[in-house]
Design an enzyme around this catalytic site. Structure first.
Site, PDB file in Angstrom:
ATOM      1  N   SER A 124      -5.499   3.840  10.004  1.00 11.14           N
ATOM      2  CA  SER A 124      -5.292   3.077   8.716  1.00 11.14           C
ATOM      3  C   SER A 124      -5.960   1.984   8.495  1.00 11.14           C
ATOM      4  O   SER A 124      -6.138   0.974   9.117  1.00 11.14           O
ATOM      5  CB  SER A 124      -3.762   2.972   8.365  1.00 11.14           C
ATOM      6  OG  SER A 124      -3.658   2.223   7.039  1.00 11.14           O
ATOM      7  N   GLU A 126      -4.684  -0.253   6.760  1.00 14.34           N
ATOM      8  CA  GLU A 126      -3.396  -1.512   6.888  1.00 14.34           C
ATOM      9  C   GLU A 126      -3.669  -2.089   8.215  1.00 14.34           C
ATOM     10  O   GLU A 126      -3.311  -3.239   8.431  1.00 14.34           O
ATOM     11  CB  GLU A 126      -2.304  -0.610   6.761  1.00 14.34           C
ATOM     12  CG  GLU A 126      -1.030  -1.475   6.824  1.00 14.34           C
ATOM     13  CD  GLU A 126      -0.794  -2.380   5.618  1.00 14.34           C
ATOM     14  OE1 GLU A 126      -1.506  -2.061   4.494  1.00 14.34           O
ATOM     15  OE2 GLU A 126      -0.010  -3.212   5.686  1.00 14.34           O
ATOM     16  N   TYR A 148       4.521  -1.264   9.954  1.00 14.41           N
ATOM     17  CA  TYR A 148       3.481  -0.014   9.940  1.00 14.41           C
ATOM     18  C   TYR A 148       2.248  -0.365  10.493  1.00 14.41           C
ATOM     19  O   TYR A 148       1.629   0.417  11.233  1.00 14.41           O
ATOM     20  CB  TYR A 148       3.554   0.594   8.535  1.00 14.41           C
ATOM     21  CG  TYR A 148       2.483   1.707   8.215  1.00 14.41           C
ATOM     22  CD1 TYR A 148       2.733   2.881   8.157  1.00 14.41           C
ATOM     23  CD2 TYR A 148       1.265   1.269   7.775  1.00 14.41           C
ATOM     24  CE1 TYR A 148       1.896   3.928   7.892  1.00 14.41           C
ATOM     25  CE2 TYR A 148       0.168   2.129   7.442  1.00 14.41           C
ATOM     26  CZ  TYR A 148       0.605   3.511   7.544  1.00 14.41           C
ATOM     27  OH  TYR A 148      -0.416   4.489   7.361  1.00 14.41           O
TER      28      TYR A 148
HETATM   29  P1  NAP Z   1       2.768  11.279   3.375  1.00 15.23           P
HETATM   30  O1  NAP Z   1       2.532  12.042   2.050  1.00 15.23           O
HETATM   31  O2  NAP Z   1       3.781  10.288   3.416  1.00 15.23           O
HETATM   32  O3  NAP Z   1       3.121  12.516   4.494  1.00 15.23           O
HETATM   33  C1  NAP Z   1       3.485  12.172   5.926  1.00 15.23           C
HETATM   34  C2  NAP Z   1       3.857  13.502   6.481  1.00 15.23           C
HETATM   35  O4  NAP Z   1       4.452  12.968   7.699  1.00 15.23           O
HETATM   36  C3  NAP Z   1       5.093  14.469   5.603  1.00 15.23           C
HETATM   37  O5  NAP Z   1       4.498  15.767   5.851  1.00 15.23           O
HETATM   38  C4  NAP Z   1       6.416  14.034   6.514  1.00 15.23           C
HETATM   39  O6  NAP Z   1       7.349  15.117   6.529  1.00 15.23           O
HETATM   40  C5  NAP Z   1       5.609  13.922   7.823  1.00 15.23           C
HETATM   41  N1  NAP Z   1       6.547  13.270   8.891  1.00 15.23           N
HETATM   42  C6  NAP Z   1       7.137  12.085   8.568  1.00 15.23           C
HETATM   43  N2  NAP Z   1       7.926  11.737   9.843  1.00 15.23           N
HETATM   44  C7  NAP Z   1       7.792  12.888  10.527  1.00 15.23           C
HETATM   45  C8  NAP Z   1       8.429  13.049  11.776  1.00 15.23           C
HETATM   46  N3  NAP Z   1       9.457  12.130  12.519  1.00 15.23           N
HETATM   47  N4  NAP Z   1       7.997  14.139  12.629  1.00 15.23           N
HETATM   48  C9  NAP Z   1       7.201  15.159  11.980  1.00 15.23           C
HETATM   49  N5  NAP Z   1       6.663  15.133  10.810  1.00 15.23           N
HETATM   50  C10 NAP Z   1       6.946  13.723   9.929  1.00 15.23           C
HETATM   51  O7  NAP Z   1       1.176  10.695   4.090  1.00 15.23           O
HETATM   52  P2  NAP Z   1       0.005  10.728   3.596  1.00 15.23           P
HETATM   53  O8  NAP Z   1      -0.482   9.891   2.578  1.00 15.23           O
HETATM   54  O9  NAP Z   1      -0.558  12.337   3.502  1.00 15.23           O
HETATM   55  O10 NAP Z   1      -0.916  10.423   4.934  1.00 15.23           O
HETATM   56  C11 NAP Z   1      -1.148  11.107   5.952  1.00 15.23           C
HETATM   57  C12 NAP Z   1      -1.254  10.186   7.244  1.00 15.23           C
HETATM   58  O11 NAP Z   1      -2.336   9.263   7.224  1.00 15.23           O
HETATM   59  C13 NAP Z   1      -0.229   9.298   7.554  1.00 15.23           C
HETATM   60  O12 NAP Z   1      -0.137   9.155   9.002  1.00 15.23           O
HETATM   61  C14 NAP Z   1      -0.493   7.962   6.772  1.00 15.23           C
HETATM   62  O13 NAP Z   1       0.252   6.751   7.722  1.00 15.23           O
HETATM   63  C15 NAP Z   1      -1.860   7.701   7.111  1.00 15.23           C
HETATM   64  N6  NAP Z   1      -2.865   7.212   6.435  1.00 15.23           N
HETATM   65  C16 NAP Z   1      -2.622   7.495   4.823  1.00 15.23           C
HETATM   66  C17 NAP Z   1      -3.414   6.803   3.917  1.00 15.23           C
HETATM   67  C18 NAP Z   1      -3.330   7.252   2.604  1.00 15.23           C
HETATM   68  O14 NAP Z   1      -3.708   6.339   1.606  1.00 15.23           O
HETATM   69  N7  NAP Z   1      -2.595   8.091   1.889  1.00 15.23           N
HETATM   70  C19 NAP Z   1      -4.413   5.906   4.451  1.00 15.23           C
HETATM   71  C20 NAP Z   1      -4.589   5.585   5.940  1.00 15.23           C
HETATM   72  C21 NAP Z   1      -3.625   6.327   6.672  1.00 15.23           C
HETATM   73  P3  NAP Z   1       8.243  15.310   5.515  1.00 15.23           P
HETATM   74  O15 NAP Z   1       7.824  16.070   4.092  1.00 15.23           O
HETATM   75  O16 NAP Z   1       9.521  16.208   6.095  1.00 15.23           O
HETATM   76  O17 NAP Z   1       8.776  13.841   5.175  1.00 15.23           O
HETATM   77  N1  GDD Z   2       4.335   0.554  -3.584  1.00 14.04           N
HETATM   78  C1  GDD Z   2       4.373  -0.417  -4.577  1.00 14.04           C
HETATM   79  N2  GDD Z   2       5.221  -0.574  -5.363  1.00 14.04           N
HETATM   80  N3  GDD Z   2       3.334  -1.328  -4.073  1.00 14.04           N
HETATM   81  C2  GDD Z   2       3.175  -2.254  -5.065  1.00 14.04           C
HETATM   82  C3  GDD Z   2       3.855  -2.374  -6.241  1.00 14.04           C
HETATM   83  C4  GDD Z   2       5.079  -1.698  -6.399  1.00 14.04           C
HETATM   84  O1  GDD Z   2       5.643  -1.670  -7.371  1.00 14.04           O
HETATM   85  N4  GDD Z   2       3.474  -3.502  -7.069  1.00 14.04           N
HETATM   86  C5  GDD Z   2       2.674  -4.019  -6.300  1.00 14.04           C
HETATM   87  N5  GDD Z   2       2.404  -3.302  -5.022  1.00 14.04           N
HETATM   88  C6  GDD Z   2       1.029  -3.494  -4.236  1.00 14.04           C
HETATM   89  C7  GDD Z   2       1.576  -3.711  -2.778  1.00 14.04           C
HETATM   90  O2  GDD Z   2       2.234  -4.854  -2.455  1.00 14.04           O
HETATM   91  C8  GDD Z   2       0.507  -3.467  -2.052  1.00 14.04           C
HETATM   92  O3  GDD Z   2      -0.381  -4.547  -1.833  1.00 14.04           O
HETATM   93  C9  GDD Z   2      -0.295  -2.363  -2.831  1.00 14.04           C
HETATM   94  O4  GDD Z   2       0.258  -2.335  -4.392  1.00 14.04           O
HETATM   95  C10 GDD Z   2      -0.636  -1.046  -2.566  1.00 14.04           C
HETATM   96  O5  GDD Z   2       0.668  -0.734  -2.057  1.00 14.04           O
HETATM   97  P1  GDD Z   2       0.956   0.990  -1.729  1.00 14.04           P
HETATM   98  O6  GDD Z   2       0.510   1.920  -2.831  1.00 14.04           O
HETATM   99  O7  GDD Z   2       2.348   1.046  -1.254  1.00 14.04           O
HETATM  100  O8  GDD Z   2       0.025   1.194  -0.767  1.00 14.04           O
HETATM  101  P2  GDD Z   2      -0.442   0.332   0.677  1.00 14.04           P
HETATM  102  O9  GDD Z   2      -1.870  -0.177   0.664  1.00 14.04           O
HETATM  103  O10 GDD Z   2       0.646  -0.505   1.112  1.00 14.04           O
HETATM  104  O11 GDD Z   2      -0.118   1.471   1.926  1.00 14.04           O
HETATM  105  C11 GDD Z   2      -1.021   2.758   1.596  1.00 14.04           C
HETATM  106  O12 GDD Z   2      -2.307   2.607   2.158  1.00 14.04           O
HETATM  107  C12 GDD Z   2      -2.596   2.207   3.574  1.00 14.04           C
HETATM  108  C13 GDD Z   2      -3.893   2.656   3.936  1.00 14.04           C
HETATM  109  O13 GDD Z   2      -4.466   0.971   3.666  1.00 14.04           O
HETATM  110  C14 GDD Z   2      -0.351   4.048   2.489  1.00 14.04           C
HETATM  111  O14 GDD Z   2      -0.728   5.344   2.153  1.00 14.04           O
HETATM  112  C15 GDD Z   2      -0.251   3.673   3.910  1.00 14.04           C
HETATM  113  O15 GDD Z   2       0.184   4.730   4.544  1.00 14.04           O
HETATM  114  C16 GDD Z   2      -1.708   3.601   4.264  1.00 14.04           C
HETATM  115  O16 GDD Z   2      -1.993   3.500   5.659  1.00 14.04           O
END
Ligand code: NAP
Ligand code: GDD
Length: 322
Positions: A124, A126, A148
């Protein structure tokens, strides 16, 4: 020959798009699902008859060993995680167990049971946290700002360590934020589009947010899962940044979302300290030129179109409910 893939986190946003992509490519698709009192298969309802679900949890080594023995996968995509950054301060130990040690457990299960299987780790942006340079690329030092982010750095290095120690094919995709109508409701983009649709439908009066000045490099999840797949088709395993190269603020996102329904966000948005984080990641913007040059990957959906896509989906959802 038909390839077999195992996706952990198949019920999540990325897991569901990746499963669709792999089915299109004629893969035999397995998904690891954990036991919940109420099963959560909303994102995969439309494909559930075409995939195999196996029970397992990243907390439980034996379930991962059994899953690999059952599926005999050619490719494992480790997408499962406690993925909400804000929650990682409330549940830091769980986040470390699942996101850091969980990845190690999957790697161990592969090493013990199917060492020639290719492994994708969902790393990520992050991890860049308090960014040390802009834009961020594969060589930018990490400075994680949340439990995280710290856990993801562990999993990133475990992936490289298994590549170097055991000559396994292990790739890190360092993905910047990517969104879609299937995004979890607590993440800021989906929280905004859902709330704007509710306000438009007369179901909600205002929208409480935290730091409106945070900036992110937001892409579309459907584009980003293609990069995951490409990484595992490459002739050697490597690490790639996946990003659009554009940064936008939460304020810009919220402004565009309200404009979609002809409203001014300033009349509805309240800043609530509850949504500020103990340590914020203020700015992320990625340089994905390595992936563009080596994998031939590029994002298709632009920021403005992503906002429109998510708004349209939420508006239609509430219209259907009415
Ligand atoms: P998500 O929608 O939150 O999906 C997370 C998945 O992990 C769900 O299927 C959840 O299952 C499963 N899970 C959670 N805890 C588990 C456990 N203990 N054992 C088995 N499965 C478990 O996340 P996403 O946005 O698709 O992201 C996919 C991956 O990419 C994650 O690793 C995230 O950290 C990473 N990532 C995401 C982003 C982004 O912007 N979306 C960016 C960078 C990296 P349940 O349905 O049962 O909760
Ligand atoms: N969730 C949330 N809720 N975020 C807020 C809010 C609010 O009400 N107001 C402002 N924000 C700001 C957060 O402080 C952060 O700076 C930004 O919006 C994005 O927050 P999220 O959408 O929660 O995503 P994230 O960047 O913290 O994390 C996501 O992206 C990562 C990759 O950079 C997640 O998908 C992580 O799993 C992923 O790794």
């Amino acid at each position: 020959m038909t390839k077999t893939a195992l996706i952990t986190g198949i019920t999540g946003q990325d897991g569901s798009y990746l499963a669709e992509l792999l089915l299109e490519q004629k893969y035999d698709v397995y998904g690891l699902v954990r036991r919940l009192s109420t099963p959560n298969t909303t994102n995969i309802t439309h494909i559930v008859d075409n995939i195999h679900l196996v029970e397992g949890d990243l907390m439980d080594q034996s379930s991962l060993d059994t899953a690999i023995q059952q599926c005999r996968p050619d490719e494992v995509y480790n997408l499962a995680a406690q993925s909400f950054v804000a929650t990682s301060w409330q549940q830091p130990v769980l986040t470390g167990e699942v996101d850091a040690l969980g990845a190690l457990r999957v790697l161990e299960a592969i090493r013990r049971n199917k060492k020639d299987c290719r492994y994708y780790q969902a790393s990520s942006s992050e991890m860049f946290g308090k960014v040390q340079e802009t834009p961020q690329n594969e060589k930018t030092p990490f400075y994680p700002r949340s439990p995280y982010g710290v856990a993801k750095v562990y999993a990133y290095w475990a992936t490289i360590n298994y590549r170097e120690s055991y000559e396994m094919f292990c790739a890190n995709g360092i993905l910047f934020n990517h969104e879609s109508p299937r995004r979890g409701i607590e993440f800021v983009t989906r929280k905004i589009t859902d709330a704007v649709a509710r306000i438009d439908a007369g179901l909600q009066k205002d929208l409480r947010l935290g730091n409106l000045d945070a900036e992110r490099d937001w892409g579309y999840a459907g584009d980003y899962v293609k990069a995951m797949w490409k990484m595992l088709q490459h002739d050697s395993s490597d690490d790639f940044v996946i990003a659009t190269g554009e940064a936008h603020s939460v304020r810009e996102f919220v402004d565009l979302a309200f404009k979609e329904v002809g409203l001014d966000y300033e009349d509805y948005v309240l800043v609530d300290p509850k949504f500020f984080r103990p340590a914020e990641v203020n700015f992320l913007m990625g340089d994905s030129s390595k992936a563009r040059n080596i994998l031939g990957w590029q994002p298709e959906v632009k920021f403005e179109d992503l906002v429109k896509m998510m708004m349209k989906a939420d508006i239609e959802r509430y219209a259907r409910k009415r």
